[in-house]
Design a protein around this motif. Structure first.
Motif, PDB file in Angstrom:
ATOM      1  N   MET A 254      86.783  22.268  78.325  1.00  0.00           N
ATOM      2  CA  MET A 254      87.806  21.222  78.345  1.00  0.00           C
ATOM      3  C   MET A 254      88.602  21.207  77.043  1.00  0.00           C
ATOM      4  O   MET A 254      88.047  21.452  75.967  1.00  0.00           O
ATOM      5  N   PRO A 255      89.894  20.912  77.127  1.00  0.00           N
ATOM      6  CA  PRO A 255      90.705  20.828  75.898  1.00  0.00           C
ATOM      7  C   PRO A 255      90.252  19.662  75.022  1.00  0.00           C
ATOM      8  O   PRO A 255      89.701  18.677  75.517  1.00  0.00           O
ATOM      9  N   ASP A 256      90.483  19.775  73.722  1.00  0.00           N
ATOM     10  CA  ASP A 256      90.027  18.749  72.773  1.00  0.00           C
ATOM     11  C   ASP A 256      90.560  17.358  73.107  1.00  0.00           C
ATOM     12  O   ASP A 256      89.868  16.351  72.916  1.00  0.00           O
ATOM     13  N   ILE A 257      91.790  17.297  73.601  1.00  0.00           N
ATOM     14  CA  ILE A 257      92.400  15.989  73.867  1.00  0.00           C
ATOM     15  C   ILE A 257      91.684  15.225  74.980  1.00  0.00           C
ATOM     16  O   ILE A 257      91.887  14.020  75.141  1.00  0.00           O
ATOM     17  N   ALA A 258      90.840  15.926  75.739  1.00  0.00           N
ATOM     18  CA  ALA A 258      90.158  15.276  76.861  1.00  0.00           C
ATOM     19  C   ALA A 258      88.983  14.417  76.405  1.00  0.00           C
ATOM     20  O   ALA A 258      88.521  13.556  77.150  1.00  0.00           O
ATOM     21  N   ARG A 259      88.501  14.661  75.185  1.00  0.00           N
ATOM     22  CA  ARG A 259      87.324  13.926  74.697  1.00  0.00           C
ATOM     23  C   ARG A 259      87.723  12.904  73.635  1.00  0.00           C
ATOM     24  O   ARG A 259      88.385  13.237  72.657  1.00  0.00           O
ATOM     25  N   GLU A 260      87.277  11.687  73.828  1.00  0.00           N
ATOM     26  CA  GLU A 260      87.476  10.654  72.812  1.00  0.00           C
ATOM     27  C   GLU A 260      86.331  10.665  71.814  1.00  0.00           C
ATOM     28  O   GLU A 260      86.473  10.197  70.689  1.00  0.00           O
ATOM     29  N   SER A 261      85.195  11.177  72.245  1.00  0.00           N
ATOM     30  CA  SER A 261      84.015  11.247  71.386  1.00  0.00           C
ATOM     31  C   SER A 261      83.242  12.526  71.683  1.00  0.00           C
ATOM     32  O   SER A 261      83.236  13.007  72.818  1.00  0.00           O
ATOM     33  N   TYR A 262      82.613  13.046  70.646  1.00  0.00           N
ATOM     34  CA  TYR A 262      81.788  14.245  70.797  1.00  0.00           C
ATOM     35  C   TYR A 262      80.297  13.906  70.707  1.00  0.00           C
ATOM     36  O   TYR A 262      79.461  14.796  70.555  1.00  0.00           O
ATOM     37  N   ASP A 263      79.975  12.634  70.826  1.00  0.00           N
ATOM     38  CA  ASP A 263      78.575  12.211  70.706  1.00  0.00           C
ATOM     39  C   ASP A 263      77.687  12.852  71.777  1.00  0.00           C
ATOM     40  O   ASP A 263      76.578  13.313  71.488  1.00  0.00           O
ATOM     41  N   THR A 264      78.170  12.862  73.017  1.00  0.00           N
ATOM     42  CA  THR A 264      77.358  13.422  74.104  1.00  0.00           C
ATOM     43  C   THR A 264      77.157  14.920  73.918  1.00  0.00           C
ATOM     44  O   THR A 264      76.066  15.449  74.177  1.00  0.00           O
ATOM     45  N   ILE A 265      78.200  15.601  73.458  1.00  0.00           N
ATOM     46  CA  ILE A 265      78.081  17.040  73.192  1.00  0.00           C
ATOM     47  C   ILE A 265      77.030  17.283  72.102  1.00  0.00           C
ATOM     48  O   ILE A 265      76.218  18.209  72.196  1.00  0.00           O
ATOM     49  N   TYR A 266      77.052  16.437  71.073  1.00  0.00           N
ATOM     50  CA  TYR A 266      76.041  16.575  70.014  1.00  0.00           C
ATOM     51  C   TYR A 266      74.630  16.399  70.578  1.00  0.00           C
ATOM     52  O   TYR A 266      73.721  17.185  70.266  1.00  0.00           O
ATOM     53  N   LEU A 267      74.449  15.371  71.391  1.00  0.00           N
ATOM     54  CA  LEU A 267      73.126  15.109  71.960  1.00  0.00           C
ATOM     55  C   LEU A 267      72.658  16.283  72.824  1.00  0.00           C
ATOM     56  O   LEU A 267      71.481  16.646  72.817  1.00  0.00           O
ATOM     57  N   ALA A 268      73.604  16.872  73.564  1.00  0.00           N
ATOM     58  CA  ALA A 268      73.272  18.044  74.383  1.00  0.00           C
ATOM     59  C   ALA A 268      72.909  19.230  73.489  1.00  0.00           C
ATOM     60  O   ALA A 268      71.956  19.973  73.771  1.00  0.00           O
TER      61      ALA A 268
END
Length: 337
Positions: A254-268
């Motif tokens: 997904m393009p960067d603009i699609a995410r408001e937060s990267y918290d879930t990605i970090y947890l994954a």
């Protein structure tokens, strides 16, 4: 002509279909049947339609979401369940040409597949599903139950159907991926593969979503799919057989603009790196390259700054970013105090 008489007429036409297939009389009769459906959404004149159990099918959501009462719009489903594939295709084509509601048509397609497949051979199931897919393609995709499409896709994989049919289904699903739920995406990987879920399928669906809808997507659609994919990554991250390249492909899809937060990605990532602790430092750094530290919350940054599962450079970057955020917060507080 009563509805019961129309059904008897359909049965007779079906028996003589070989002789009537190109007859204008047959088309006129089908027009009459479909015309009756348009004006009789209240109750079925046939006793066979009073069986409420026949109304439970995977297209219900699509109907209800459009404010169409299921029982009023689908009373005739059971009455037409006897149709063979050739007559079924003809009457569906007539429904489309007569502009019958696409939600109703798609729901009937799912109903027909559900009724016919259980007692059919593998070859017959393939023919039924291929016919249903062909009939779904001309419909407006937003009127088709996304859950129903995923069910057919799963069946197609199990039956090892043609790439052409599966490709059509994937295009239908991918073009409206923002309507999917996490459970829809959790499709097991093909037999013989060690990985738990079919990650390659999800990557293909994402590619279709982004490619086919380029320039037409609204921000809320992008954000919805990004949230969905982040949750999916959380689900697949514990899989010891998920390769770093696949994890990275999902995280970067997904393009960067699609995410408001990267918290879930970090947890994954945290889950993935703990399970795949034998990865080299270089591989870990590559995985962490997806993170946008400025879009991590302070709580997550504090956790990352002390997380030894991550490469040292990630810990340092997290500490620096956290300090900058804290300084900014302090400066804003002093300005407004």
């Amino acid at each position: 002509m009563t509805w019961s008489e129309l059904i008897i007429g359909l049965e007779n036409c079906q028996e003589l279909l070989f002789f009537l297939s190109s007859s204008s009389l047959l088309q006129e009769f089908l027009d009459c049947v479909v015309g009756r459906l348009e004006f009789h959404y209240i109750s079925s004149p046939c006793p066979s339609s009073t069986d409420n159990s026949s109304m439970q099918f995977s297209g219900d959501i699509s109907l209800e979401s459009r404010g169409i009462c299921t029982s009023q719009a689908t009373w005739w489903f059971a009455d037409l369940g006897f149709l063979n594939l050739n007559m079924f295709k003809k009457i569906i084509d007539t429904m489309v040409s007569k502009k019958l509601d696409h939600s109703v048509i798609s729901s009937f397609l799912f109903y027909y597949k559900r009724m016919k497949c259980p007692n059919a051979s593998s070859a017959q199931k393939c023919r039924i599903i291929e016919t249903v897919i062909k009939c779904l393609c001309p419909l407006v995709s937003s009127f088709i139950s996304i859950r129903g499409l995923f069910d057919i896709l799963q069946a197609s994989f199990n039956l090892k159907m043609s790439k052409c049919s599966i490709g059509k289904l994937e295009n239908l699903i991918g073009s409206q991926l923002d309507r999917a739920k996490l459970d829809d995406l959790l499709i097991p990987s093909p037999a013989g593969e060690q990985i738990a879920y079919n990650v390659n399928l999800i990557l293909r669906l994402l590619d279709i979503f982004l490619s086919n809808s380029r320039g037409k997507l609204l921000m809320y659609q992008l954000k919805k799919v990004a949230e969905l994919i982040d949750l999916y990554i959380m689900e697949v991250a514990p899989d010891p057989f998920l390769k770093p390249s696949k994890f990275l492909a999902l995280a970067m899809a997904m393009p960067d603009i699609a995410r408001e937060s990267y918290d879930t990605i970090y947890l994954a990532m945290d889950i993935y790196l703990k399970v795949h602790y034998r990865l080299s430092e270089e591989e870990k750094i590559k995985i962490c390259s997806v993170l946008r530290y400025d879009e991590l919350t302070e709580k997550i940054l504090k956790d990352l700054a002390q997380n030894e599962s991550f490469p040292a450079c990630a810990l340092v970057t997290a500490q620096v970013t956290l300090q900058n955020k804290l300084r900014y917060s302090v400066s804003r507080t002093s300005i407004f105090s």
